[in-house]
Design a protein around this motif. Sequence first.
Motif, PDB file in Angstrom:
ATOM      1  N   GLN A 100       0.836  -1.190   0.000  1.00 44.13           N
ATOM      2  CA  GLN A 100       0.000   0.000   0.000  1.00 44.13           C
ATOM      3  C   GLN A 100       0.872   1.242   0.000  1.00 44.13           C
ATOM      4  N   GLN A 101       0.716   2.069  -0.996  1.00 39.63           N
ATOM      5  CA  GLN A 101       1.474   3.305  -1.083  1.00 39.63           C
ATOM      6  C   GLN A 101       0.699   4.414  -0.387  1.00 39.63           C
ATOM      7  N   SER A 102       1.400   5.259   0.329  1.00 36.91           N
ATOM      8  CA  SER A 102       0.745   6.412   0.913  1.00 36.91           C
ATOM      9  C   SER A 102       0.471   7.414  -0.204  1.00 36.91           C
ATOM     10  N   ASP A 103      -0.421   8.320   0.042  1.00 32.68           N
ATOM     11  CA  ASP A 103      -0.819   9.307  -0.954  1.00 32.68           C
ATOM     12  C   ASP A 103       0.156  10.486  -0.916  1.00 32.68           C
ATOM     13  N   PRO A 104       1.006  10.644  -1.953  1.00 36.15           N
ATOM     14  CA  PRO A 104       1.986  11.735  -1.932  1.00 36.15           C
ATOM     15  C   PRO A 104       1.323  13.111  -1.937  1.00 36.15           C
ATOM     16  N   ASN A 105       0.117  13.236  -2.521  1.00 40.43           N
ATOM     17  CA  ASN A 105      -0.562  14.532  -2.513  1.00 40.43           C
ATOM     18  C   ASN A 105      -1.001  14.895  -1.100  1.00 40.43           C
ATOM     19  N   ALA A 106      -1.572  13.943  -0.395  1.00 43.68           N
ATOM     20  CA  ALA A 106      -1.978  14.207   0.986  1.00 43.68           C
ATOM     21  C   ALA A 106      -0.758  14.508   1.851  1.00 43.68           C
ATOM     22  N   GLU A 107       0.337  13.788   1.613  1.00 42.37           N
ATOM     23  CA  GLU A 107       1.567  14.048   2.372  1.00 42.37           C
ATOM     24  C   GLU A 107       2.096  15.453   2.092  1.00 42.37           C
ATOM     25  N   GLU A 115       1.776  19.086  -6.423  1.00 40.13           N
ATOM     26  CA  GLU A 115       1.036  17.840  -6.289  1.00 40.13           C
ATOM     27  C   GLU A 115       0.712  17.322  -7.676  1.00 40.13           C
ATOM     28  N   SER A 116       0.437  16.034  -7.770  1.00 36.22           N
ATOM     29  CA  SER A 116       0.200  15.407  -9.071  1.00 36.22           C
ATOM     30  C   SER A 116      -1.271  15.246  -9.407  1.00 36.22           C
ATOM     31  N   SER A 169       8.743  17.444  -0.176  1.00 35.01           N
ATOM     32  CA  SER A 169       7.632  16.693  -0.755  1.00 35.01           C
ATOM     33  C   SER A 169       8.132  16.012  -2.024  1.00 35.01           C
ATOM     34  N   VAL A 201      -5.325  18.867  -2.237  1.00 37.54           N
ATOM     35  CA  VAL A 201      -6.028  18.306  -1.100  1.00 37.54           C
ATOM     36  C   VAL A 201      -6.298  19.451  -0.118  1.00 37.54           C
TER      37      VAL A 201
END
Length: 176
Positions: A40-47, A149-150, A125, A154
């Motif tokens: 499971q990858q974390s969400d880079p946008n949320a990060e 972000e991609s 980021s 968010v």
Amino acid sequence: MSSPTSSRTRLHPAAIIALAVGGLLVISALTFLAWFLSTQQSDPNAEATDRLVHWQEIFEKYRTENGSLPDVPLGGYCLGDGFPIGVGGTANCRDIDGANHYTEADSAALMNDLGTTGALPAGTSAAVRGTIGPYALYEEHAVQLLTAESAPCVAPAIDVWTDGEGLHICQITLTR
């Protein structure tokens, strides 16, 4: 003397097979769960947004402790450290290899000021199409906290620019 009698009971062969199959199913299920959670990858946008919100909190803490935001010249500043080496052989944020970059070194005075509030977040980021954050843009009446972000931003960050090809610039505004 008589020898003691043993009252051992033996499991039926079908019960042994059932226990072995049950054990294998439990082990398989646990293995699958461990694999699934590791993929499971974390969400880079949320990060990226979480990182921006953390910087917002630091700027606001500085304002509370000092009566205003840090006083630095108008312009752009990298927030954090560990930015990649880009154009000019310097650690850059915003456009890493473009003309519109800010350097980590030129951001030292702002980082020193913000560091008086406590420990600052480390790192950056994820880069999106050659743009990396977080970074701050000091303007006359506001400080814009920005990141790349991609996908659409968010909340609480808002979309302020996109190249139409997967790069979104997300912003949180602080009034001065």
